[in-house]
Design an enzyme around this catalytic site. Structure first.
Site, PDB file in Angstrom:
ATOM      1  CG  ASP A  72      -2.088  -0.978   1.009  1.00 54.35           C
ATOM      2  OD1 ASP A  72      -3.179  -0.526   0.632  1.00 54.35           O
ATOM      3  OD2 ASP A  72      -1.885  -2.195   1.207  1.00 54.35           O
ATOM      4  CG  ASN A 121       0.745  -5.804   1.886  1.00 55.17           C
ATOM      5  OD1 ASN A 121       0.050  -5.211   1.056  1.00 55.17           O
ATOM      6  ND2 ASN A 121       0.675  -7.110   2.023  1.00 55.17           N
ATOM      7  CE  LYS A 122      -5.405  -5.100   4.450  1.00 61.47           C
ATOM      8  NZ  LYS A 122      -6.212  -3.904   4.819  1.00 61.47           N
TER       9      LYS A 122
END
Length: 347
Positions: A241, A251-252
């Site tokens: 992201d 990221n997640k």
């Protein structure tokens, strides 16, 4: 269904968004023709994934521009900036959101002439962002296959969250690498982390794979180390992201722990993302803002409450993986060691 998935589509002067909150049980579209509805769709994750959010925000800027009731150029540009602020506030971590809004604002500034001349150029710019992203993902897929381990001949890959067609304009970043490996006969199986708390891996990545006949096995996030120790995983490929200039990657949530596990088991760990996800203004990952989401994502699954009253919650949506845990960052321009992505700054 064996047709391409496009989560953001322009049709009949409005945006069609696949409602990702209803997948995999319902495959439905939400029609968006007002900027405030686009902001709501982004914040509630009807549309999600950094590149897809960027495309959606670009169309949101155009929709908002159409709503501005002035013919004065300076006033129009001022109101367009306010529209951009509204969209920027929806998801703070995904840098593609900000990149797309910046590009739309630049288009308006650079367009000579009246307000009436600017507005159609904003639609052209949004559509270009849309089509460029699909081509970018296909290039990421091709470059990604080239840097995957050369053996075994058919690989078992692991991914986290959903960085597929649903997270982009189409094809995907990390899942784009998986798709390319599948079409080239290099993929034996994809293992997909379920990705708590929103279960994007279990719901979305597996759904995409089923549509195309890609062999997929869903595992709980806590099973990754066990699977690696059993020799089931040849490489890990995830999306991003936001990437800092030194390669630190947001990221997640759960990506950081996955990278640590991969390092411990000598499994190569790759990040796949477009150049637009790299935030060159940030020296390292310590400056990446981390969105914190509502605790209901943790204490509730569907209509079922799974925690007792009185419990406190912490629900960051992302974590940051240090660059030293990443073997390469795969972009549309090729795959680079994290220390070398700074060379992409002027691309």
């Amino acid at each position: 269904m064996n047709t391409p998935v496009y989560p953001v589509r322009w049709q009949n002067d409005r945006v069609l968004l696949i409602d990702q909150n209803r997948l995999p049980n319902e495959y439905t579209y939400v029609e968006i023709d007002l900027v405030e509805d686009m902001a709501e769709a982004i914040s509630t994750m009807i549309v999600r994934g950094a590149p897809a959010i960027g495309v959606a925000a670009a169309y949101g800027m155009y929709l908002g521009a159409k709503e501005i009731k002035t013919t004065d150029r300076d006033e129009f540009l001022a109101q367009l900036t306010e529209i951009g602020k509204t969209l920027r506030a929806t998801r703070p971590t995904a840098v593609n959101l900000f990149w797309a809004i910046d590009r739309m604002e630049a288009t308006a500034l650079q367009c000579a002439g009246s307000v009436a001349a600017i507005i159609p150029q904003l639609l052209v710019a949004a559509q270009q962002i849309n089509s460029d992203d699909i081509a970018t993902c296909q290039a990421i897929g091709a470059h990604g296959v080239a840097v995957l381990p050369s053996s075994p001949a058919k690989l078992c890959l692991l991914t986290h969250c959903n960085a597929g067609a649903l997270a982009t304009a189409g094809y995907g970043t990390a899942l784009g690498v998986v798709r390319s490996a599948w079409t080239q006969g290099r993929l034996a199986r994809l293992y997909a982390d379920e990705t708590r708390p929103r279960l994007q891996g279990a719901k979305l990545t597996s759904w995409e794979c089923v549509q195309e006949g890609i062999p997929v096995t869903v595992i709980a996030d806590s099973m990754a180390a066990h699977c690696m120790r059993q020799g089931l995983i040849d490489a890990v490929v995830v999306g991003a992201d936001r990437i800092a200039a030194n390669g630190d990657t947001a990221n997640k949530i759960g990506t950081y722990s996955l990278a640590l596990v991969a390092k411990a088991h000598n499994v190569p760990f790759f990040v796949a993302a477009p150049r637009s996800t790299i935030d060159f203004s940030l020296h390292d990952g310590s400056g990446i803002p981390i969105e914190e989401r509502h605790p209901s994502e943790l204490y509730q699954i569907g209509e079922t409450i799974v925690c007792p009253p009185g419990v406190e919650f912490y629900n960051p949506a992302f974590d940051v993986t240090p660059a030293n845990l990443i073997q390469a960052i795969i972009t549309e321009f090729g795959a680079f060691p994290p220390a070398e992505i700074i060379d992409l700054k002027n691309r």
